[in-house]
Design a protein around this motif. Structure first.
Motif, PDB file in Angstrom:
ATOM      1  N   VAL A 217      27.873   5.507 -54.533  1.00  0.00           N
ATOM      2  CA  VAL A 217      28.214   5.811 -53.143  1.00  0.00           C
ATOM      3  C   VAL A 217      27.326   6.926 -52.375  1.00  0.00           C
ATOM      4  CG1 VAL A 217      30.553   6.182 -51.551  1.00  0.00           C
ATOM      5  CG2 VAL A 217      30.557   4.373 -53.471  1.00  0.00           C
ATOM      6  N   GLU A 218      27.778   7.937 -52.716  1.00  0.00           N
ATOM      7  CA  GLU A 218      27.417   9.266 -52.507  1.00  0.00           C
ATOM      8  C   GLU A 218      25.051   9.087 -51.422  1.00  0.00           C
ATOM      9  OE1 GLU A 218      26.128  14.405 -53.171  1.00  0.00           O
ATOM     10  OE2 GLU A 218      27.846  12.445 -54.479  1.00  0.00           O
ATOM     11  N   ALA A 219      24.364   7.938 -52.858  1.00  0.00           N
ATOM     12  CA  ALA A 219      23.539   7.857 -52.512  1.00  0.00           C
ATOM     13  C   ALA A 219      23.339   6.914 -50.934  1.00  0.00           C
ATOM     14  CB  ALA A 219      22.750   7.425 -53.105  1.00  0.00           C
ATOM     15  N   HIS A 220      24.231   6.298 -50.855  1.00  0.00           N
ATOM     16  CA  HIS A 220      24.116   4.927 -49.289  1.00  0.00           C
ATOM     17  C   HIS A 220      24.729   6.505 -48.471  1.00  0.00           C
ATOM     18  CE1 HIS A 220      23.820   1.026 -51.334  1.00  0.00           C
ATOM     19  NE2 HIS A 220      24.300   1.632 -52.056  1.00  0.00           N
ATOM     20  N   TYR A 221      25.636   6.878 -48.635  1.00  0.00           N
ATOM     21  CA  TYR A 221      25.271   7.846 -47.431  1.00  0.00           C
ATOM     22  C   TYR A 221      24.514   8.631 -47.212  1.00  0.00           C
ATOM     23  CZ  TYR A 221      28.255  11.236 -45.096  1.00  0.00           C
ATOM     24  OH  TYR A 221      28.103  12.245 -43.970  1.00  0.00           O
ATOM     25  N   TRP A 222      24.105   9.144 -47.525  1.00  0.00           N
ATOM     26  CA  TRP A 222      22.634  10.406 -47.316  1.00  0.00           C
ATOM     27  C   TRP A 222      22.269   9.469 -47.158  1.00  0.00           C
ATOM     28  CZ3 TRP A 222      23.355  15.233 -46.511  1.00  0.00           C
ATOM     29  CH2 TRP A 222      24.762  15.885 -47.202  1.00  0.00           C
ATOM     30  N   LEU A 223      21.546   8.166 -47.383  1.00  0.00           N
ATOM     31  CA  LEU A 223      20.113   7.575 -46.737  1.00  0.00           C
ATOM     32  C   LEU A 223      20.877   7.631 -45.441  1.00  0.00           C
ATOM     33  CD1 LEU A 223      17.999   5.632 -47.311  1.00  0.00           C
ATOM     34  CD2 LEU A 223      19.715   3.964 -48.340  1.00  0.00           C
ATOM     35  N   GLY A 224      21.923   6.734 -44.867  1.00  0.00           N
ATOM     36  CA  GLY A 224      22.382   6.707 -43.480  1.00  0.00           C
ATOM     37  C   GLY A 224      22.101   8.253 -42.974  1.00  0.00           C
ATOM     38  N   GLU A 225      22.311   8.859 -43.571  1.00  0.00           N
ATOM     39  CA  GLU A 225      22.338  10.682 -42.844  1.00  0.00           C
ATOM     40  C   GLU A 225      21.043  10.890 -42.884  1.00  0.00           C
ATOM     41  OE1 GLU A 225      25.126  12.826 -42.014  1.00  0.00           O
ATOM     42  OE2 GLU A 225      25.219  11.490 -41.733  1.00  0.00           O
ATOM     43  N   THR A 226      20.085  10.283 -43.611  1.00  0.00           N
ATOM     44  CA  THR A 226      18.366  10.654 -43.543  1.00  0.00           C
ATOM     45  C   THR A 226      17.844   9.777 -41.847  1.00  0.00           C
ATOM     46  OG1 THR A 226      18.847  11.294 -45.786  1.00  0.00           O
ATOM     47  CG2 THR A 226      16.294  10.521 -44.293  1.00  0.00           C
ATOM     48  N   TYR A 227      18.445   8.348 -42.338  1.00  0.00           N
ATOM     49  CA  TYR A 227      17.925   7.139 -41.643  1.00  0.00           C
ATOM     50  C   TYR A 227      18.476   7.677 -39.833  1.00  0.00           C
ATOM     51  CZ  TYR A 227      17.220   3.574 -44.297  1.00  0.00           C
ATOM     52  OH  TYR A 227      15.770   2.627 -45.423  1.00  0.00           O
TER      53      TYR A 227
END
Length: 265
Positions: A217-227
């Protein structure tokens, strides 16, 4: 009469000496038996406590391990598992004290040093965490150096030492023979890249993490933040929606939900 009296006296003294020796031997035998019983009792409680720790029942584990400690207060393994149980219940101060006791009793105990570093990390004592991790890594017989290097990388990240964090993640990757930590290492590397403002590189690592571990989950969240930093709203939305779908009630799920609501306004 004097000679006879002296003989009786000597005989009595010899008898008393033998009696005292026999009593001492009996006392030593009883002490040894008592000590053996205490060791056996401690081992039984330790085995039960360890089983409860592995099952995640930390309250039951503490009950057994504290009983074991009464019979074997200087057993480093008991203090090691007490530290795990206290840590599992969120009693970090008690956990740190038990882990410190464990390594004080047994200096060559890399697993206990790794645990101590993990507890220090949870307390925000990052410098002390790094020092404890170094003690674990100093033992050439330590079986899980990749995990300790990964933990050390996270501590350096918290201190803002990004180059050293990346170095530790690379070392962890090299030592991770079973490749179990790769998704986490990729995620943490992505977070370092994000913190440095290198968003394209962050996306590469975060996407790799989500591909290797889709439920991370955390990786998906930070991917969203990066986008979001790249002004890619569509991709960010998809990442946040994945977070909410996977873990709506978690810290990251709640954050992602708020961000999605904000994006809809």
């Amino acid at each position: 009469m004097q000679k006879g009296g002296l003989g009786i006296c000597l005989t009595w003294r010899a008898f008393m000496s033998i009696t005292i020796v026999l009593l001492l031997l009996a006392s030593l035998t009883a002490c040894a038996a008592s000590a053996q019983k205490r060791r056996e009792r401690a081992e039984t409680h330790l085995n039960l406590g360890t089983a409860y720790v592995e099952a995640g029942d930390y309250t039951a584990a503490l009950r057994e391990l504290l009983a074991a400690e009464k019979d074997a207060p200087n057993n480093p393994k008991i203090h090691y598992y007490l530290a795990i149980a206290y840590f599992g219940k969120g009693h970090n101060e008690f956990a740190a004290a038990e882990a410190e006791r464990s390594v004080n009793l047994k200096n060559d105990y890399p697993a206990a040093y790794n645990l101590l570093g993990t507890i220090y990390y949870a307390q925000g004592r990052y410098d002390r965490a790094i020092a404890a991790f170094n003690k674990a890594l100093a033992d050439v017989l330590y079986e899980t150096p990749a995990l300790t290097l990964y933990n050390q990388g996270k501590a350096y990240f918290r201190l803002g030492n990004y180059p050293q964090a990346l170095n530790k993640y690379r070392e962890a990757m090299e030592k991770d023979a079973r490749r179990e930590l790769v998704p986490l290492i990729e995620m943490e590397t992505g977070k370092v890249m994000y913190a440095q403002g290198n968003y394209p590189e962050a996306v590469i690592h975060l996407k790799k993490a989500t591909e290797l571990a889709p439920v991370l989950v955390e990786a998906h969240y930070w991917l969203g933040e990066t986008y979001i930093k790249q002004q890619k709203s569509k991709e960010a939305r998809q990442a946040y929606e994945t977070v909410v779908r996977l873990s709506p009630g978690s810290e990251f799920g709640l954050k992602a939900k708020k961000l999605l609501q904000f994006m809809d306004t």
